[in-house]
Design an enzyme around this catalytic site. Structure first.
Site, PDB file in Angstrom:
ATOM      1  N   GLN B 255       1.086  -1.076  -0.014  1.00  0.00           N
ATOM      2  CA  GLN B 255       0.058   0.031   0.017  1.00  0.00           C
ATOM      3  C   GLN B 255       0.775   1.130  -0.058  1.00  0.00           C
ATOM      4  O   GLN B 255       0.639   2.178  -0.676  1.00  0.00           O
ATOM      5  CB  GLN B 255      -0.929  -0.062   1.199  1.00  0.00           C
ATOM      6  CG  GLN B 255      -2.096   0.908   1.280  1.00  0.00           C
ATOM      7  CD  GLN B 255      -2.671   0.938   0.012  1.00  0.00           C
ATOM      8  OE1 GLN B 255      -3.498  -0.294  -0.263  1.00  0.00           O
ATOM      9  NE2 GLN B 255      -2.987   1.767  -1.109  1.00  0.00           N
ATOM     10  N   HIS B 258       2.355   3.382  -3.136  1.00  0.00           N
ATOM     11  CA  HIS B 258       1.416   4.353  -3.993  1.00  0.00           C
ATOM     12  C   HIS B 258       1.836   5.686  -3.694  1.00  0.00           C
ATOM     13  O   HIS B 258       1.562   6.850  -4.283  1.00  0.00           O
ATOM     14  CB  HIS B 258      -0.199   4.115  -3.713  1.00  0.00           C
ATOM     15  CG  HIS B 258      -0.654   2.892  -4.160  1.00  0.00           C
ATOM     16  ND1 HIS B 258      -0.546   2.858  -5.482  1.00  0.00           N
ATOM     17  CD2 HIS B 258      -1.278   1.776  -3.675  1.00  0.00           C
ATOM     18  CE1 HIS B 258      -1.192   1.576  -5.650  1.00  0.00           C
ATOM     19  NE2 HIS B 258      -1.694   0.836  -4.691  1.00  0.00           N
ATOM     20  N   GLU B 322     -10.132   1.531   3.521  1.00  0.00           N
ATOM     21  CA  GLU B 322     -10.438   1.027   2.220  1.00  0.00           C
ATOM     22  C   GLU B 322     -10.328  -0.517   2.198  1.00  0.00           C
ATOM     23  O   GLU B 322     -11.061  -1.208   1.479  1.00  0.00           O
ATOM     24  CB  GLU B 322      -9.629   1.733   1.163  1.00  0.00           C
ATOM     25  CG  GLU B 322      -9.936   1.303  -0.259  1.00  0.00           C
ATOM     26  CD  GLU B 322      -8.807   1.896  -1.176  1.00  0.00           C
ATOM     27  OE1 GLU B 322      -7.767   2.288  -0.771  1.00  0.00           O
ATOM     28  OE2 GLU B 322      -8.962   2.038  -2.418  1.00  0.00           O
ATOM     29  N   HIS B 323      -9.110  -0.918   2.369  1.00  0.00           N
ATOM     30  CA  HIS B 323      -8.612  -2.418   2.540  1.00  0.00           C
ATOM     31  C   HIS B 323      -8.585  -2.829   4.132  1.00  0.00           C
ATOM     32  O   HIS B 323      -7.708  -1.951   4.689  1.00  0.00           O
ATOM     33  CB  HIS B 323      -7.407  -2.488   1.677  1.00  0.00           C
ATOM     34  CG  HIS B 323      -7.343  -1.999   0.342  1.00  0.00           C
ATOM     35  ND1 HIS B 323      -6.992  -0.768  -0.038  1.00  0.00           N
ATOM     36  CD2 HIS B 323      -7.904  -2.494  -0.535  1.00  0.00           C
ATOM     37  CE1 HIS B 323      -7.058  -0.654  -1.312  1.00  0.00           C
ATOM     38  NE2 HIS B 323      -7.780  -1.687  -1.646  1.00  0.00           N
ATOM     39  N   ASP B 356      -6.469  -6.568  -5.461  1.00  0.00           N
ATOM     40  CA  ASP B 356      -5.980  -5.634  -6.319  1.00  0.00           C
ATOM     41  C   ASP B 356      -5.884  -5.738  -7.828  1.00  0.00           C
ATOM     42  O   ASP B 356      -6.190  -5.043  -8.868  1.00  0.00           O
ATOM     43  CB  ASP B 356      -4.584  -4.868  -6.149  1.00  0.00           C
ATOM     44  CG  ASP B 356      -4.615  -4.093  -4.815  1.00  0.00           C
ATOM     45  OD1 ASP B 356      -5.758  -3.691  -4.465  1.00  0.00           O
ATOM     46  OD2 ASP B 356      -3.515  -3.918  -4.310  1.00  0.00           O
ATOM     47  N   HIS B 415     -53.844  15.020  -5.073  1.00  0.00           N
ATOM     48  CA  HIS B 415     -53.534  13.653  -5.022  1.00  0.00           C
ATOM     49  C   HIS B 415     -54.781  12.776  -4.671  1.00  0.00           C
ATOM     50  O   HIS B 415     -54.908  11.571  -5.149  1.00  0.00           O
ATOM     51  CB  HIS B 415     -52.346  13.599  -3.893  1.00  0.00           C
ATOM     52  CG  HIS B 415     -50.983  14.054  -4.283  1.00  0.00           C
ATOM     53  ND1 HIS B 415     -50.847  15.478  -4.733  1.00  0.00           N
ATOM     54  CD2 HIS B 415     -49.973  13.334  -4.603  1.00  0.00           C
ATOM     55  CE1 HIS B 415     -49.336  15.432  -5.031  1.00  0.00           C
ATOM     56  NE2 HIS B 415     -49.012  14.216  -4.668  1.00  0.00           N
TER      57      HIS B 415
END
Lengths: 428, 428
Positions: B255, B258, B322-323, B356, B415
């Site tokens: 991770q 990145h 996220e993960h 991934d 209505h």
């Protein structure tokens, strides 16, 4: 209502324009109120409640006594109607819960999705001229089915500082007991940032005027989720020779009575029906208490005489109506061909007001063309589908080289290492 | 990586802060590029492609020859890996298609939902240092399964004006043939407004840098739908005495590579494991080509020594990663208790890089805390669930009074009329 006979295709986009919303200065104004609530909490909420709602009280949460008293303040008939509607909404939304199975995508590699409720949700129910208790059911019942742990409701108080008992009763039926007498931008701000009185939530639901909508959009740029961009309500009706002009007119007006900004569209292949519907609209509108509002919406509305059912479907899909009524022969077959719509009402005895209140479908629907991409509120709106995976050593031996190959080609060496280091340990 | 031993609960929020993104002036800058594209179309797109991507060409759509030639420009092994990954992604996402049944909520009142694909979708695949062909599969394969009629792909060209052949090959495997060599804000603008070369779409998918993210957010305020707010990637790992420190370190680094802005979090109950993982991170990071980037991310990262598995679950849910990797005993049981996460990786042989690339789950996932409210990309992202209803005259006789009662209480007479006029016609 402006009438058009078979306009050429290249004019459709122009003729199907929705009323423009004036948003000049809107976002700046709304942002400044939000900023103040973020800093000053309850104190700012109360300041703007005084300013916008004329609420002079200091209490923000509705007390137990006020909630308990609601039941005795509305008729037995209304209570029973609310209960029936809630039951139908529950029945329909409960079927939307998707069952998930584990999938072995290849031997030893198992993937699945699981429905997990959003923990904290905030529901907004607008005030205005009438108590919109139906929206309490539409937002609250699915939140309960989904299993959201904390569900709060914000709705503006009257000048007397009270919430309409029908709203409180509907909240009880839906099982919601944290209710705040806060409206407009203040409500969105309070639920976004949290205040001394109001808990912060993760997602905000519900319709509102342009200030509420702008506030929802602005907080969605930060870390808040919202149900959908909301706009004025709209209906499109397709009618052929099988349609009853009085029914069609009544359906057009049931949308138009929401007032200026709303839009109604009629498509038909039958000139006589077009004339008869226009005459019926004129006749029925006169007896409406909301005649002025209805006429405001009719000014922005259009009727089209087209040559075929195919043309009607094409034009409807281009418009992407929030509500679509199919008052035509073979309505179920036509329904199967519809691409862009929020909710579809099939046949001559299925008025939009059924879905607005009690048939079981949700009335919080995408407007203003958003039906091209958004669903109405449903169970999915209250959950996330979290993915899970489990890989066995044998599974990784098979899949690992694929991952290594791809990670190397994307020049992400550490991604590759995470596999290599495991494969080395597993050995042959 | 900063290490914390059992910090008190009231410090957790602070300690789990994500790196702040600097957005000062960003929105204004991005808006001005979008405005120019709305007015000047291709000409503005080309101007900014020259400015931002150094692309001097005039061609915006990738030609058939370039697509056809891609297959011969990458290795047999990579092609095979891409095909395997695509097959697994297809297998998993196909199971997400929800079967819908008609429900009679009460006699004569039938409601149902139907999955309808979004007609036109645009996929964005970022450029940068590596060709992210895996994202082509993750966005393209489910779009195809959903049945979207028009699927286009935008990705920035290299300075030589070419798209990496692996991206083109992945697009072929996914079945996407309309590919545009456009990156960044230009791509988002072109897909939003349409240009002479690029068709307008209804929803935009895909990750990107802060400019792309801001552009997606800005167009989402108008009439464009987007998949989700995207942010830098992140992982949280829970590890206990059963964990292998080298595996955990490799996952953290996969991770961290990145780069700055990304964040990795380690939770453990075992002091010795914490030390061993830190030592392994230091050892493994040195051999990474992206060592500098990884160290940048590690600077913003944290490791926590906690007292129990329950504490680890609480902290993870607060962070909403996220993960989430579960390198613990009874990992499946722990997985069942997770509330907030995008995608969960269970056990010691399930590295994040499997998801991934190739296990079948999607890698487009909610970051920056959005996992509290958003799902990752799945089949639902490409469809709408349109509701339908059909009511028989007998059904309306039963349900009608409920609608009338509620409409009257909401002071929406038209209505109510839409029901009354039908009940009068049906008679007794």
């Amino acid at each position: 209502m402006q009438t058009y006979v078979n306009p050429p295709r290249n004019q459709w986009d122009e003729l199907l324009q929705r009323p423009q919303l004036d948003v000049s200065g809107l976002y700046e104004q709304v942002q400044s109120v939000l900023d103040e609530i973020e800093v000053a909490g309850d104190q700012a909420v109360l300041k703007y409640s005084r300013m916008f709602d004329g609420y002079e009280g200091a209490e923000l949460q509705v007390g137990e006594e006020e909630i308990a008293a609601a039941s005795s303040k509305i008729t037995k008939e209304l209570k029973s109607a609310i209960e029936t509607a809630a039951q139908n909404i529950k029945t329909f939304h409960a079927t939307q819960w998707q069952l998930m199975e584990k999938v072995e995508t290849q031997p030893g590699v198992t993937c699945w999705q699981k429905n997990v409720p959003i923990e904290k949700v905030g529901l907004y129910v607008p005030g205005g001229t009438a108590p919109l208790f139906s929206t309490v059911l539409m937002l609250g019942v699915p939140a309960k089915i989904a299993g959201c742990r904390e569900i709060i409701l914000c709705t503006p108080p009257g000048k007397d500082g009270k919430i309409h008992p029908a709203i409180l009763y509907a909240a009880s039926v839906a099982g919601i007991d944290k209710i705040y007498k806060i409206g407009g931008i203040q409500a969105i701000g309070a639920m976004t940032f949290g205040t001394e009185s109001v808990p912060k939530v993760y997602k905000i639901f519900g319709p509102g005027n342009k200030y509420v909508t702008a506030a929802k959009q602005l907080v969605s740029l930060k870390n808040m989720a919202i149900d959908m961009p909301a706009g004025p309500s709209e209906v499109l009706i397709m009618a052929d020779e099988s349609a009853n002009p009085a029914f069609v007119a009544a359906d057009l007006l049931s949308q138009a009575e929401h007032g200026a900004g709303s839009q109604v569209i009629l498509l038909t292949t039958v000139p006589e029906l077009l004339d008869a519907v226009m005459a019926e609209v004129e006749k029925q509108v006169k007896s409406l208490p909301r005649e002025d509002g209805a006429r405001g919406a009719l000014n922005d509305s259009r009727a089209f005489l087209l040559t075929s059912i195919d043309e009607m479907i094409k034009m409807s899909d281009l418009y992407a109506p929030e509500h679509l009524i199919l008052a035509v022969n073979d309505a179920e077959e036509v329904a199967d061909r519809i691409i862009n719509a929020g909710s579809v009402f099939i046949g001559h005895y299925t008025p939009e007001s059924a879905g607005d209140y009690a048939s079981g479908t949700n009335h919080t629907l995408p407007t203003y063309g958003h039906a091209r991409t958004y669903s109405g509120v449903n169970i999915d709106s209250y959950i996330r589908k979290v993915t899970f995976q489990h890989i066995t050593p044998e599974g990784l031996k098979q899949l690992g080289p694929v991952i290594q190959e791809m990670a190397a080609a994307e020049m992400l060496d550490a991604h590759k290492n995470a596999v290599t280091i495991r494969l080395n340990e597993i050995g042959d």
